[in-house]
Design an enzyme around this catalytic site. Structure first.
Site, short mmCIF file in Angstrom:
data_model
loop_
_atom_site.label_atom_id
_atom_site.label_comp_id
_atom_site.label_asym_id
_atom_site.label_seq_id
_atom_site.Cartn_x
_atom_site.Cartn_y
_atom_site.Cartn_z
N LYS A 157 -30.31 89.40 -51.91
CA LYS A 157 -30.57 90.12 -53.16
C LYS A 157 -32.07 90.28 -53.43
CE LYS A 157 -28.17 87.17 -55.76
NZ LYS A 157 -27.65 86.19 -54.79
N ARG A 217 -23.58 86.13 -63.66
CA ARG A 217 -22.94 85.22 -62.71
C ARG A 217 -21.59 84.74 -63.22
NH1 ARG A 217 -28.09 83.56 -60.09
NH2 ARG A 217 -27.63 82.27 -58.30
N ARG A 273 -34.13 79.35 -44.96
CA ARG A 273 -35.05 79.62 -46.06
C ARG A 273 -35.62 78.32 -46.63
NH1 ARG A 273 -32.88 82.83 -51.27
NH2 ARG A 273 -32.15 80.80 -51.97
N ARG A 296 -37.80 75.36 -52.02
CA ARG A 296 -36.89 75.33 -53.17
C ARG A 296 -36.05 74.07 -53.13
NH1 ARG A 296 -34.04 80.99 -54.67
NH2 ARG A 296 -32.41 79.51 -55.27
N ARG A 338 -23.55 75.45 -54.43
CA ARG A 338 -23.86 76.78 -54.96
C ARG A 338 -22.87 77.82 -54.44
NH1 ARG A 338 -29.55 77.23 -52.83
NH2 ARG A 338 -29.60 79.31 -53.70
P1 AMP Z 1 -31.07 82.12 -57.78
O1 AMP Z 1 -32.54 82.14 -57.55
O2 AMP Z 1 -30.56 83.42 -58.37
O3 AMP Z 1 -30.29 81.71 -56.56
O4 AMP Z 1 -30.79 81.01 -58.89
C1 AMP Z 1 -31.07 79.64 -58.67
C2 AMP Z 1 -30.35 78.80 -59.71
O5 AMP Z 1 -30.76 79.17 -61.03
C3 AMP Z 1 -28.84 78.93 -59.72
O6 AMP Z 1 -28.22 78.11 -58.75
C4 AMP Z 1 -28.50 78.50 -61.15
O7 AMP Z 1 -28.60 77.10 -61.29
C5 AMP Z 1 -29.66 79.10 -61.93
N1 AMP Z 1 -29.35 80.47 -62.40
C6 AMP Z 1 -29.96 81.63 -62.01
N2 AMP Z 1 -29.42 82.69 -62.61
C7 AMP Z 1 -28.42 82.20 -63.39
C8 AMP Z 1 -27.45 82.79 -64.27
N3 AMP Z 1 -27.38 84.12 -64.42
N4 AMP Z 1 -26.59 81.97 -64.92
C9 AMP Z 1 -26.64 80.64 -64.77
N5 AMP Z 1 -27.50 80.02 -63.95
C10 AMP Z 1 -28.38 80.78 -63.28
#
Ligand code: AMP
Length: 190
Positions: free
Chosen positions: A14, A90, A129, A135, A146
């Protein structure tokens, strides 16, 4: 105005594809994951709450996420070319809140682009990654959580957006440029 949800499991690409969409189409971009990581870095109250969830591979509660989103969206002004929503929604309540927030501004989602990638490939990409990203959630144990959260809480949105008539499926395997070409075909058709 082309507001686009770029959708897929962690590791689907993404972020990579968003960068290319921003460059080619001049779209704005909201990555809720990036917003949260920056809150953590700045040591804010929200960041402190978010860290526990992120490190455990869980989602941050919907009400917190929805407030952040409207503020960031409004920062693009009212007559932008469109915004990419990356990592949001999400959950079904998040999708409903996004729809309402946009409707209140006379805006809408033009397309939900689902990047589809097999599970083994996602795992391999995320582990890879993790070696470079630093991260805290890119380690094998958290990645598994996840992916599980994705399947149980997020994947139902595919049907939700089908119901809205804006779901587009894109094969997420191949070179970055091949995948981008497929995405461009969708965007150009809107
Ligand atoms: P990402 O970078 O999009 O993979 O997000 C990393 C982490 O941030 C996720 O595993 C969640 O813990 C949190 N997170 C990001 N976006 C959301 C969302 N829309 N709703 C809830 N948690 C989120």
């Amino acid at each position: 105005m082309k507001n686009i949800v770029i959708f897929g499991a962690p590791g689907a690409g993404k972020g990579t594809q968003s960068d290319k969409m921003i460059e080619k189409y001049g779209l704005g971009h909201i990555s809720t994951g990036d917003v949260l990581r920056s809150e953590i870095k700045n040591g804010t109250e929200l960041g402190k709450i978010a860290k526990g969830y992120i490190d455990n591979g869980q989602l941050i509660p919907d009400d917190l996420m929805v407030n952040i989103l409207a503020n960031v969206y409004d920062s693009f002004g009212t007559d932008h070319k469109g915004v990419i929503f990356d990592g949001f929604p999400r959950t079904t309540p998040q999708a409903e809140s996004l729809k309402k927030m946009l409707a209140e501004r006379d805006h809408k989602i033009a397309a939900m682009i689902e990047l589809s990638v097999p599970e083994e490939e996602l795992m391999a990409r995320l582990i890879n990654r993790g070696k470079e990203s630093g991260r805290s959630d890119d380690n094998e144990e958290t990645i598994k959580k996840r992916l599980n959260v994705y399947h149980t809480q997020t994947a139902p949105l595919i049907d939700w957006y089908r119901g809205e008539g804006v779901h587009y499926h894109v094969e997420g395997l191949g070179t970055v440029d091949d995948i981008f070409d497929r995405i461009c075909k969708v965007i150009d058709s809107l």
